[in-house]
Design a protein around this motif. Sequence first.
Motif, PDB file in Angstrom:
ATOM      1  N   ILE A 130       0.860  -1.183   0.000  1.00 49.85           N
ATOM      2  CA  ILE A 130       0.000   0.000   0.000  1.00 49.85           C
ATOM      3  C   ILE A 130       0.896   1.232   0.000  1.00 49.85           C
ATOM      4  N   CYS A 131       0.796   2.043  -1.038  1.00 50.73           N
ATOM      5  CA  CYS A 131       1.561   3.290  -1.121  1.00 50.73           C
ATOM      6  C   CYS A 131       0.663   4.442  -0.684  1.00 50.73           C
ATOM      7  N   SER A 132       1.040   5.082   0.405  1.00 54.23           N
ATOM      8  CA  SER A 132       0.203   6.133   0.992  1.00 54.23           C
ATOM      9  C   SER A 132       0.969   7.440   1.097  1.00 54.23           C
ATOM     10  N   VAL A 133       0.268   8.539   0.901  1.00 55.07           N
ATOM     11  CA  VAL A 133       0.838   9.853   1.177  1.00 55.07           C
ATOM     12  C   VAL A 133       0.512  10.213   2.628  1.00 55.07           C
ATOM     13  N   ALA A 134       1.209  11.224   3.140  1.00 55.45           N
ATOM     14  CA  ALA A 134       1.109  11.542   4.568  1.00 55.45           C
ATOM     15  C   ALA A 134       0.294  12.787   4.853  1.00 55.45           C
ATOM     16  N   ASP A 135      -0.553  13.206   3.887  1.00 57.28           N
ATOM     17  CA  ASP A 135      -1.297  14.457   4.084  1.00 57.28           C
ATOM     18  C   ASP A 135      -2.791  14.272   3.819  1.00 57.28           C
ATOM     19  N   GLN A 136      -3.337  13.115   4.205  1.00 55.82           N
ATOM     20  CA  GLN A 136      -4.774  12.844   4.086  1.00 55.82           C
ATOM     21  C   GLN A 136      -5.373  12.674   5.480  1.00 55.82           C
ATOM     22  N   PRO A 137      -5.636  13.751   6.195  1.00 55.99           N
ATOM     23  CA  PRO A 137      -6.059  13.625   7.594  1.00 55.99           C
ATOM     24  C   PRO A 137      -7.430  12.977   7.771  1.00 55.99           C
ATOM     25  N   LEU A 138      -8.264  12.935   6.725  1.00 56.14           N
ATOM     26  CA  LEU A 138      -9.585  12.327   6.842  1.00 56.14           C
ATOM     27  C   LEU A 138      -9.571  10.828   6.567  1.00 56.14           C
ATOM     28  N   LEU A 139      -8.425  10.286   6.194  1.00 55.33           N
ATOM     29  CA  LEU A 139      -8.313   8.857   5.905  1.00 55.33           C
ATOM     30  C   LEU A 139      -8.748   8.033   7.113  1.00 55.33           C
ATOM     31  N   THR A 140      -9.424   6.907   6.857  1.00 58.21           N
ATOM     32  CA  THR A 140      -9.916   6.049   7.936  1.00 58.21           C
ATOM     33  C   THR A 140      -9.450   4.607   7.734  1.00 58.21           C
ATOM     34  N   PRO A 141      -9.449   3.797   8.803  1.00 58.27           N
ATOM     35  CA  PRO A 141      -9.116   2.378   8.654  1.00 58.27           C
ATOM     36  C   PRO A 141     -10.008   1.656   7.652  1.00 58.27           C
ATOM     37  N   PHE A 142     -11.251   2.100   7.501  1.00 54.72           N
ATOM     38  CA  PHE A 142     -12.178   1.478   6.557  1.00 54.72           C
ATOM     39  C   PHE A 142     -11.600   1.463   5.145  1.00 54.72           C
ATOM     40  N   VAL A 143     -10.968   2.556   4.735  1.00 54.23           N
ATOM     41  CA  VAL A 143     -10.387   2.629   3.393  1.00 54.23           C
ATOM     42  C   VAL A 143      -9.311   1.558   3.218  1.00 54.23           C
ATOM     43  N   ILE A 144      -8.463   1.405   4.219  1.00 54.67           N
ATOM     44  CA  ILE A 144      -7.384   0.426   4.143  1.00 54.67           C
ATOM     45  C   ILE A 144      -7.950  -0.993   4.098  1.00 54.67           C
ATOM     46  N   CYS A 145      -8.971  -1.252   4.899  1.00 60.10           N
ATOM     47  CA  CYS A 145      -9.619  -2.567   4.869  1.00 60.10           C
ATOM     48  C   CYS A 145     -10.188  -2.870   3.487  1.00 60.10           C
TER      49      CYS A 145
END
Length: 245
Positions: A130-145
Amino acid sequence: MNGVFYESAPVGSATSSSNPHIGILLLAAGQSTRMGQNKQLLPWRGKTVLHAVCEALWGGWDLSNVHFPVGRYPFVAVTGYDHKLLDPIVESYGFSTVWNLRPENGQGLSIGLGVQQLVNQEWLPLDGIICSVADQPLLTPFVICELIDAFQNQWIIERRAGELPSKTIVMPHYGAAYTPGNPVLFGAHWFDALCHIEGDQGGKTIIQGPGRDYIRNIWIPADIGDDVDTPTDYERIGNRESEDI
């Protein structure tokens, strides 16, 4: 729009007892030139933007039944000039760190450094990252699942057909406008290509190029994929803290 939309199964509903091994690469070496200060360290809900991203990544990975039989997490964060401030935060969530000495050379360098670190670690071979950026403060565990579930189901199909390493790429689309965004999960077939990206285009060189026929798009109903790139972005997204998203 490339690829097809993929309805992922509920968390933990894999059709095989053997699950793919998923690592996480967190890109935190950006220079925040449009923000004027390090956006990852901006206050967010009592902590920082970086804390929020790390909590989402770790939480989703932890819920998705992809645990490793070793004592470390397959997490790597690439940091830049502010590494002394960023490293303690990401390390508190189980990330090992790599310092990008030349972040001005673009995101491609950070991706290559991080992927190399992940594949060279002494843990089980990874089936996806999983390649993620570090500036998405609204990101939730649901998205990763959802990313992991979609990849897992396609990985099982590929394994049964003898088509591993996986060519699958899972990409989220957010909200009613189906806006494409991050994080993106790349199958192991693309690891070498990820290590040789030049400039600041990042994974787009694969997504819009040789990987476009292997994309599985997932829909995240909530509009939570926003990046914080400018002071205006930060103010606008900050006003959503009390929203039911």
